[in-house]
Design a protein around this motif. Structure first.
Motif, short mmCIF file in Angstrom:
data_model
loop_
_atom_site.label_atom_id
_atom_site.label_comp_id
_atom_site.label_asym_id
_atom_site.label_seq_id
_atom_site.Cartn_x
_atom_site.Cartn_y
_atom_site.Cartn_z
N ASN A 194 -19.24 -18.39 -5.10
CA ASN A 194 -18.94 -18.03 -6.49
C ASN A 194 -17.46 -18.13 -6.83
N TRP A 195 -16.62 -18.45 -5.89
CA TRP A 195 -15.18 -18.46 -6.15
C TRP A 195 -14.77 -19.52 -7.16
N ASN A 197 -16.91 -21.03 -9.33
CA ASN A 197 -17.89 -21.11 -10.40
C ASN A 197 -17.34 -20.44 -11.66
N ASP A 198 -17.32 -21.18 -12.77
CA ASP A 198 -16.79 -20.66 -14.04
C ASP A 198 -17.89 -20.16 -14.98
N THR A 199 -19.10 -20.03 -14.48
CA THR A 199 -20.23 -19.61 -15.31
C THR A 199 -20.03 -18.18 -15.81
N LEU A 200 -20.38 -17.95 -17.07
CA LEU A 200 -20.31 -16.60 -17.64
C LEU A 200 -21.72 -16.04 -17.79
N PRO A 234 -17.69 -13.01 -15.83
CA PRO A 234 -17.66 -14.07 -14.82
C PRO A 234 -18.74 -13.80 -13.75
N ILE A 235 -19.35 -14.86 -13.26
CA ILE A 235 -20.46 -14.73 -12.31
C ILE A 235 -20.05 -13.98 -11.05
#
Length: 80
Positions: free
Chosen positions: A26-27, A29-32, A38-39
């Motif tokens: 997850n470092w 990963n820019d998914t919200l 932030p994920i």
């Protein structure tokens, strides 16, 4: 459920949480989540909820059934 079985369930859950806490995937990963969290932060919030549930389960399984301590028993028998 025996105390021995409960002990191993708690130990297994703690080991699982330690392994899951290492979230290297997850470092980058820019998914919200929900459009603003932030994920990685959401993942750690879920791990925190799982850790508190594990602690609650540990107190239910591993806590002694008799809440009277030996010193309280000795004091009350001396008073009689």
């Amino acid at each position: 459920m025996s105390k021995s079985t409960g002990k191993w369930i708690i130990v297994s859950l703690v080991v699982l949480l330690v392994i899951l806490h290492q979230d290297n995937w997850n470092w980058e990963n820019d998914t919200l989540v929900f459009g603003f969290i932030p994920i990685g932060l959401f993942y750690h919030a879920c791990i925190s909820v799982a850790a508190s549930a594990t602690w609650w389960l540990a107190t239910k399984i591993a806590w002694p059934g008799d809440e009277t301590s030996e010193s309280e028993t000795a004091v009350s028998s001396d008073a009689s």
